[in-house]
Enzyme design. Structure first.
Site, PDB file in Angstrom:
ATOM      1  N   HIS A   1       0.822  -1.208   0.000  1.00 56.31           N
ATOM      2  CA  HIS A   1       0.000   0.000   0.000  1.00 56.31           C
ATOM      3  C   HIS A   1       0.856   1.259   0.000  1.00 56.31           C
ATOM      4  CE1 HIS A   1      -4.023   1.919   0.930  1.00 56.31           C
ATOM      5  NE2 HIS A   1      -4.285   0.998   0.021  1.00 56.31           N
TER       6      HIS A   1
ATOM      7  N   HIS B   1      -9.567   6.875   6.261  1.00 57.21           N
ATOM      8  CA  HIS B   1      -8.279   6.572   5.633  1.00 57.21           C
ATOM      9  C   HIS B   1      -7.510   7.851   5.351  1.00 57.21           C
ATOM     10  CE1 HIS B   1      -5.305   4.754   2.956  1.00 57.21           C
ATOM     11  NE2 HIS B   1      -5.603   3.645   3.606  1.00 57.21           N
TER      12      HIS B   1
ATOM     13  N   ASP C   1      -9.459  -2.854   7.073  1.00 56.22           N
ATOM     14  CA  ASP C   1      -9.450  -3.602   8.335  1.00 56.22           C
ATOM     15  C   ASP C   1     -10.832  -4.003   8.843  1.00 56.22           C
ATOM     16  OD1 ASP C   1      -6.743  -3.874   8.861  1.00 56.22           O
ATOM     17  OD2 ASP C   1      -6.574  -1.860   9.705  1.00 56.22           O
TER      18      ASP C   1
HETATM   19  C1  LIG Z   1      -4.762  -0.843   6.854  1.00 57.50           C
HETATM   20  C2  LIG Z   1      -4.791   0.478   7.544  1.00 57.50           C
HETATM   21  O1  LIG Z   1      -3.859   0.852   8.201  1.00 57.50           O
HETATM   22  S1  LIG Z   1      -6.155   1.431   7.269  1.00 57.50           S
HETATM   23  C3  LIG Z   1      -6.257   2.511   8.683  1.00 57.50           C
HETATM   24  C4  LIG Z   1      -6.617   1.722   9.907  1.00 57.50           C
HETATM   25  N1  LIG Z   1      -6.871   2.638  11.032  1.00 57.50           N
HETATM   26  C5  LIG Z   1      -8.090   2.803  11.549  1.00 57.50           C
HETATM   27  O2  LIG Z   1      -9.088   2.235  11.104  1.00 57.50           O
HETATM   28  C6  LIG Z   1      -8.173   3.717  12.737  1.00 57.50           C
HETATM   29  C7  LIG Z   1      -9.371   4.663  12.639  1.00 57.50           C
HETATM   30  N2  LIG Z   1      -9.144   5.659  11.615  1.00 57.50           N
HETATM   31  C8  LIG Z   1      -8.378   6.755  11.865  1.00 57.50           C
HETATM   32  O3  LIG Z   1      -7.889   6.967  12.977  1.00 57.50           O
HETATM   33  C9  LIG Z   1      -8.114   7.718  10.721  1.00 57.50           C
HETATM   34  O4  LIG Z   1      -9.173   7.679   9.797  1.00 57.50           O
HETATM   35  C10 LIG Z   1      -6.778   7.410  10.007  1.00 57.50           C
HETATM   36  C11 LIG Z   1      -5.628   7.303  11.004  1.00 57.50           C
HETATM   37  C12 LIG Z   1      -6.872   6.108   9.229  1.00 57.50           C
HETATM   38  C13 LIG Z   1      -6.504   8.533   9.018  1.00 57.50           C
HETATM   39  O5  LIG Z   1      -6.267   9.676   9.776  1.00 57.50           O
HETATM   40  P1  LIG Z   1      -6.333  11.137   9.129  1.00 57.50           P
HETATM   41  O6  LIG Z   1      -5.705  11.116   7.791  1.00 57.50           O
HETATM   42  O7  LIG Z   1      -5.770  12.070  10.128  1.00 57.50           O
HETATM   43  O8  LIG Z   1      -7.917  11.323   8.995  1.00 57.50           O
HETATM   44  P2  LIG Z   1      -8.698  12.465   8.252  1.00 57.50           P
HETATM   45  O9  LIG Z   1      -7.870  13.708   8.172  1.00 57.50           O
HETATM   46  O10 LIG Z   1      -9.237  11.927   6.983  1.00 57.50           O
HETATM   47  O11 LIG Z   1      -9.936  12.730   9.243  1.00 57.50           O
HETATM   48  C14 LIG Z   1     -11.017  13.535   8.807  1.00 57.50           C
HETATM   49  C15 LIG Z   1     -12.045  13.672   9.902  1.00 57.50           C
HETATM   50  O12 LIG Z   1     -12.689  12.434  10.155  1.00 57.50           O
HETATM   51  C16 LIG Z   1     -12.521  12.048  11.513  1.00 57.50           C
HETATM   52  N3  LIG Z   1     -12.262  10.620  11.524  1.00 57.50           N
HETATM   53  C17 LIG Z   1     -11.381   9.973  10.735  1.00 57.50           C
HETATM   54  N4  LIG Z   1     -11.440   8.669  11.005  1.00 57.50           N
HETATM   55  C18 LIG Z   1     -12.365   8.506  11.980  1.00 57.50           C
HETATM   56  C19 LIG Z   1     -12.841   7.376  12.664  1.00 57.50           C
HETATM   57  N5  LIG Z   1     -12.388   6.161  12.396  1.00 57.50           N
HETATM   58  N6  LIG Z   1     -13.792   7.554  13.597  1.00 57.50           N
HETATM   59  C20 LIG Z   1     -14.277   8.776  13.886  1.00 57.50           C
HETATM   60  N7  LIG Z   1     -13.853   9.892  13.242  1.00 57.50           N
HETATM   61  C21 LIG Z   1     -12.897   9.746  12.307  1.00 57.50           C
HETATM   62  C22 LIG Z   1     -11.312  12.829  11.979  1.00 57.50           C
HETATM   63  O13 LIG Z   1     -11.294  12.998  13.373  1.00 57.50           O
HETATM   64  C23 LIG Z   1     -11.474  14.119  11.223  1.00 57.50           C
HETATM   65  O14 LIG Z   1     -12.480  14.894  11.857  1.00 57.50           O
HETATM   66  P3  LIG Z   1     -12.471  16.510  11.785  1.00 57.50           P
HETATM   67  O15 LIG Z   1     -12.561  16.894  10.343  1.00 57.50           O
HETATM   68  O16 LIG Z   1     -13.672  16.893  12.593  1.00 57.50           O
HETATM   69  O17 LIG Z   1     -11.189  16.980  12.403  1.00 57.50           O
HETATM   70  O1  LIG Z   2      -2.118   3.432   3.406  1.00 61.55           O
HETATM   71  C1  LIG Z   2      -2.296   3.614   4.614  1.00 61.55           C
HETATM   72  O2  LIG Z   2      -2.088   4.700   5.191  1.00 61.55           O
HETATM   73  C2  LIG Z   2      -2.794   2.533   5.480  1.00 61.55           C
HETATM   74  C3  LIG Z   2      -3.292   1.344   4.716  1.00 61.55           C
HETATM   75  O3  LIG Z   2      -4.404   1.308   4.248  1.00 61.55           O
HETATM   76  C4  LIG Z   2      -2.382   0.232   4.502  1.00 61.55           C
HETATM   77  O4  LIG Z   2      -1.207   0.303   4.878  1.00 61.55           O
HETATM   78  O5  LIG Z   2      -2.822  -0.792   3.936  1.00 61.55           O
END
Ligand SMILES: CC(=O)SCCNC(=O)CCNC(=O)[C@H](O)C(C)(C)COP(=O)(O)OP(=O)(O)OC[C@H]1O[C@@H](n2cnc3c(N)ncnc32)[C@H](O)[C@@H]1OP(=O)(O)O
Ligand SMILES: O=C([O-])CC(=O)C(=O)O
Length: 409
Positions: A220, A294, A345
């Site tokens: 990714h 994301h 996920d």
């Molecule tokens: C395979 C992977 O690694 S995929 C990612 C797995 N991680 C998760 O599922 C954890 C939950 N998700 C998150 O914490 C985030 O969405 C991340 C870490 C994946 C991305 O973080 P960022 O790039 O900082 O998110 P982004 O800037 O798009 O957030 C936009 C808004 O949505 C909110 N938001 C984003 N994800 C979530 C969530 N899962 N639950 C609630 N609110 C959320 C943020 O707080 C933000 O709110 P605001 O505009 O009021 O400040």
């Molecule tokens: O691209 C990212 O930030 C997280 C993700 O979805 C991955 O690693 O598969």
């Protein structure tokens, strides 16, 4: 940040109380900073940090390609080992190349006895991602990479041994059984993992799901763990150090650890109604809903539809009474309330659960797959290397006069 769900995330990450508290307060600080719109441009978001020929994320079509191949085609047609070959060796294998590759991986499944001893010393209470990290690091002592020309072979050994490492530790620490990791006729990594875990040959359905899952998780672009691997590689460090560092980055609940955290959340609810009420309560508390959102995708994560379909099929296979319905309800509420979508996920949680995989082993499966992407990025970094060393905007105090220790208050 005091809900049962948060408590479970904390528990699933580590038994170390200070660690658990700091994870949750970091999430809370992030939220409050976001409230103040203080995160603009943070996290290197939107900035290019290098070039790659391996993967595109969030571009045309369904938005995810490995070396030009669409993820939907790969998920529908390829075995995981074909995708591993594509990422690591540059092109899809012929049938003969694939057979030879799988055979080579199969014959490399025996764990060195010194590694077994280390795994036996790790308690059952350890977090399985810490076991993966230690296993990888220990292997770096036993199977050292002396020269970069060995990187392909060392990667193949890691690919073969990572499932063996986690299953050996799990079966020994939880069941008191010393498994012979070389003793399996399963020719796929997914099938091998399930067989080592349960002592039973997995069904064709489960093997297919594992192929899809491992294909989806393989690569990714510059996600946090891959970038970690590349930073480490840029110092000209060895492969095992790069992969060990990447495992540490993947472990966190904002990245790979989200599949376990999503499971901890959905298993609280016995019906769609409970899921709706619980999700709304979490949103009102400003809790993060794990498995949603994301950093790059804006409208959907193309991997979601693919794993969700397998989760649906598995739910029918096991006569699930509510978990799939609960998951779909959370998806619907998140769309309605926040405009957010499930990432790779979220439906992995229910899919793995339906196959009987213990929740704490979810993120190690991600490692078994992503090691291919990490290693391919290490190779790429080494091909055209410059040490990765960005700058920081200083925001500390201006010049301060030196104060002898006896004069400090
Ligand atoms: C395979 C992977 O690694 S995929 C990612 C797995 N991680 C998760 O599922 C954890 C939950 N998700 C998150 O914490 C985030 O969405 C991340 C870490 C994946 C991305 O973080 P960022 O790039 O900082 O998110 P982004 O800037 O798009 O957030 C936009 C808004 O949505 C909110 N938001 C984003 N994800 C979530 C969530 N899962 N639950 C609630 N609110 C959320 C943020 O707080 C933000 O709110 P605001 O505009 O009021 O400040
Ligand atoms: O691209 C990212 O930030 C997280 C993700 O979805 C991955 O690693 O598969």
């Amino acid at each position: 940040m005091t809900s049962l769900y948060c408590h479970r995330i904390k528990s699933s990450q580590s038994n170390n109380v200070k660690y658990k508290e700091s994870v949750m307060s970091a999430i809370a600080v992030t939220d409050s900073q976001k409230d103040k719109k203080a995160l603009n441009g943070a996290g290197l978001r939107g900035q290019s940090a290098g070039t790659t020929s391996l993967c595109t994320v969030g571009q045309s079509g369904t938005g995810l390609t490995y070396r030009g191949y669409d993820i939907t085609d790969l998920a529908h047609h390829a075995e995981f080992e074909e995708v591993a070959y594509l990422l690591l060796k540059g092109q899809l294998p012929t049938q003969r190349e694939l057979d030879n590759y799988k055979q080579a991986l199969q014959t490399a499944r025996g764990l060195p006895s010194a590694l077994c001893l280390v795994l036996e010393a790790i308690p059952a209470s350890a977090h399985p991602m810490d076991v993966m990290r230690t296993g990888c690091s220990m292997l770096g002592n036993l199977d050292q990479e002396y020269d970069f020309s060995e990187q392909g072979d060392k990667t193949d050994t890691l690919l073969a041994l990572l499932p063996a490492i986690i299953c050996y530790w799990y079966r020994y620490s939880h069941h008191g059984v010393r498994i012979n990791t070389a003793n399996s006729t399963q020719d796929s990594i997914g099938g091998y993992f399930l067989e080592m875990l349960t002592d039973e040959a997995p069904s064709e359905l489960y093997k297919k799901v594992m192929h899809c899952s491992l294909v989806l998780y393989a690569e990714h672009e510059f996600n946090a763990s891959t970038f970690t691997a590349r930073v480490c590689a840029s110092t000209l460090s060895d492969l095992h150090s790069c992969i060990t560092a990447a495992i540490g980055s993947l472990r966190g609940p904002l990245h790979g650890g989200a599949n376990e955290a999503a499971m901890a959340m959905i298993e609280q609810w016995q019906s769609a109604e409970q899921a709706e009420a619980g999700t709304l309560e979490m949103l009102a508390n400003k809790d993060k809903i794990m498995g949603f959102g994301h950093a790059i995708y804006r409208e959907s994560d193309p991997r979601n539809a693919l794993i969700k379909e397998w989760s649906r099929k598995l739910s029918q296979d096991v006569n699930d009474t509510h978990l799939f319905e609960v998951s779909e309800k959370v998806e619907q509420i998140m769309k309605r309330e926040k405009g957010l979508f499930p990432n790779a996920d979220f439906f992995h949680a229910s899919a793995y659960h339906f196959m009987g995989i213990p929740t704490k082993l979810f993120t190690p499966i991600f490692v078994m797959s992503r090691v291919t992407g990490w290693a391919a990025h290490v190779f790429e970094q080494r091909e055209n290397n410059r040490i990765i060393r960005p700058s920081a905007d200083y925001q500390g105090p201006e010049h301060q006069d030196w104060l002898p220790i006896e004069q400090r208050l």
